[in-house]
Design an enzyme around this catalytic site. Sequence first.
Site, PDB file in Angstrom:
ATOM      1  CD  GLU A  82      30.978  49.276  37.226  1.00 57.84           C
ATOM      2  OE1 GLU A  82      29.971  49.651  36.500  1.00 57.84           O
ATOM      3  OE2 GLU A  82      31.061  47.981  37.651  1.00 57.84           O
ATOM      4  CD  GLU A 113      54.556  45.249  43.563  1.00 56.93           C
ATOM      5  OE1 GLU A 113      55.203  45.494  44.578  1.00 56.93           O
ATOM      6  OE2 GLU A 113      53.270  44.817  43.583  1.00 56.93           O
TER       7      GLU A 113
END
Length: 294
Positions: A82, A113
Amino acid sequence: MLDKLATERRNEQTMHLDEMSIEERLTIMNAEDHKVPQVIQEQLPVITQVVERVIASFRKGGRLIYIGAGTSGRLGILDAAECVPTFGVSPNQVIGLIAGGERALIQAVEGAEDSKELAVTDLKALHLTAEDTVVGIAASGRTPYVVGGLDYARELGATTASISCNRDAVISRHADYPIEVETGPEVLTGSTRLKAGTAQKLVLNMISTTSMIGVGKVYQNLMVDVQPTNEKLEVRAKRMIAEATGVDMEMAARYFASSKGHVKTAIVMILADVSYEEAVKRLERANGFVREAL
């Protein structure tokens, strides 16, 4: 270890969640979400320090790099993405990394992860330097991928920060500036995409937005470096020119065209009564700050 984390405990208020009416479930979710801004407020001093370091990185040509796994990684990528249209920055200035790469955006990548080495590989691919700021994001506060990334960043002398949703988080010990937003047990036990995810998103909003203000991407409360890449943003850009200068929309549209679609240049042209070329020079001398260019 996991069962001791507040984010993994059962919420005493929702033990009969499956027996509640829809409205009751929504009411309690809303009540739990209301707790998030309060706990963020307690962390404002350290968030301030993080923003100061990010601004310093930007001024030295460095970058803001988010690193996380699962929901945390996706939120970092969302915030980074964004920044490009909102503030007109390069996609390389704010970057989001997720354990497992792009595939992990839409599906789980088994074991990703849990690898500290994978984080090091991902950061090496970005040619991480001491001028960068790395923010590790993990609701649990213990994700190995994030720990590995923070440790590697510190080895290189980069500034490090962490965002976790538990007190005394493991990643806090691996970051220069640990942010601990203790959101407590979730409505749905262990589902940290809920309150924890909301808290992380709010903190990321704060870090990126206030950092961009600190490098001249905002005039008044207007995002004057917006990239007008569609009709909606073009209309918004023209409206910002009109609101910042007091001209009507017709005049704003003319200056939008003559400034080559660059809002802050148009504002300087109007308020300083100068040519496009002079407005560009003024903004360059002012390091992009409209107030200093006027």
